[in-house]
Write an enzyme that holds these catalytic residues in place. Structure first.
Site, mmCIF file in Angstrom:
data_model
loop_
_atom_site.group_PDB
_atom_site.id
_atom_site.type_symbol
_atom_site.label_atom_id
_atom_site.label_comp_id
_atom_site.label_asym_id
_atom_site.label_seq_id
_atom_site.Cartn_x
_atom_site.Cartn_y
_atom_site.Cartn_z
ATOM 1 N N GLU A 1 0.857 -1.247 0.120
ATOM 2 C CA GLU A 1 0.239 0.051 0.003
ATOM 3 C C GLU A 1 0.663 1.100 0.048
ATOM 4 O OE1 GLU A 1 -3.661 1.793 2.980
ATOM 5 O OE2 GLU A 1 -1.954 0.552 3.814
ATOM 6 N N LYS B 1 -9.699 2.481 -2.407
ATOM 7 C CA LYS B 1 -9.860 1.983 -0.828
ATOM 8 C C LYS B 1 -11.090 2.502 -0.205
ATOM 9 C CE LYS B 1 -7.299 1.556 3.767
ATOM 10 N NZ LYS B 1 -6.164 2.133 4.108
ATOM 11 N N CYS C 1 -5.563 -2.891 2.875
ATOM 12 C CA CYS C 1 -5.027 -2.833 4.297
ATOM 13 C C CYS C 1 -6.414 -2.919 5.173
ATOM 14 C CB CYS C 1 -4.511 -1.547 4.396
ATOM 15 S SG CYS C 1 -3.370 -1.463 6.108
#
Length: 273
Positions: free
Chosen positions: A51, A117, A151
């Protein structure tokens, strides 16, 4: 009928690039990760980078966010072409009025898929600076259906749920779930536990790629990148060091498990909003 993998589906080679991302230095990071992955030409099918691999996980990096026409997107596409493999990782990218933590999934034929995300890390105030995505992505790559996430998404099982719909061709949404991360060592137990949970509950392989080293906020990252099989067993595990490791995912073993233990037939139907 039970979900089936494509009969022509081959095993998939996946490479974890567990590096120590340089703080706020995109040029140095492209050079650093470029050197780590250079030996992989024709030796893998899919390369995972962490990431925010050009800056580290930083709210301040928003000021230097590139656009889709910038050097990092071009670099990712070039690396996929050079390696003859897909390359996947996330960076901060400005699009319109917002900056997204955007995952890039580039294939060697020039295609580029993106995922923004969805779950922004409130504990780190990510939600105050970055725009949230909405829809998840599933990419067809060399016979595998792949769902790449970022994540903090790991903590939200509903969003990643592998659904089965008898009205479609008999298959699950995906075969491989990916997580690219900057997951601090202080919460390493959660990282390792949730990767296994996602694999077991979704009857799929899971690959989690984390960084190592200490960032500009003095947070330490212990790596713990791993490839987990559909039983929750590690196929490959990394320790707290820079490492590039390639693992082969077994298509026939995945198909056999789903036929032997078809838990998806008892799953709940739902829609995400």
């Amino acid at each position: 009928s039970l979900p089936q993998l494509d009969s022509s589906m081959n095993d998939l080679r996946i490479t974890l690039v567990q590096g120590a991302t340089r703080w706020h230095d995109p040029v140095a990071n492209r050079d650093y990760y470029g050197r780590l992955i250079a030996p992989l030409h024709d030796r893998t099918d899919l390369v995972l980078l962490p990431e925010t691999f050009t800056s580290g996980f930083s709210n301040d990096a928003i000021a230097e966010a590139e656009t889709m026409d910038g050097p990092t997107v071009a670099w990712v596409r070039d690396q996929a072409r050079i390696l003859n493999a897909s390359v996947c990782g996330s960076v901060q990218l400005r699009d319109g009025d917002g900056v997204y933590n955007r995952l890039l999934f580039a294939t060697p034929d020039g295609e580029l898929h993106t995922y923004d995300k969805r779950h922004l890390f409130r504990f780190g105030r990510e939600h105050e600076r970055y725009a949230a995505g909405r829809d998840r992505l599933v990419v067809d790559w060399r016979g595998w259906r792949i769902c790449p996430l970022v994540c903090y998404d790991l903590r939200f099982p509903v969003f990643s749920r592998n659904r089965y719909d008898v009205e479609r061709p008999a298959q699950l949404d995906y075969d491989l779930l990916l997580y690219v991360a900057n997951w601090p060592a202080a919460r390493a137990y959660a990282w390792k536990t949730l990767l296994r949970a996602r694999a077991i509950e979704n009857l799929c392989y899971v690959a989690g790629l984390n960084r190592v080293g200490t960032d500009g906020n003095k947070l330490h990252y212990s790596g713990d990148s791993a490839v987990i099989d559909f039983l929750g067993q590690p196929v490959s595990e990394c320790t707290d060091e820079e490492v590039v490791v390639t693992t082969t995912l077994q298509a026939k073993e995945l198909a056999a498990h789903r036929e032997r233990f078809p838990a998806m037939l008892d799953g709940d139907a739902f829609e995400l909003h």
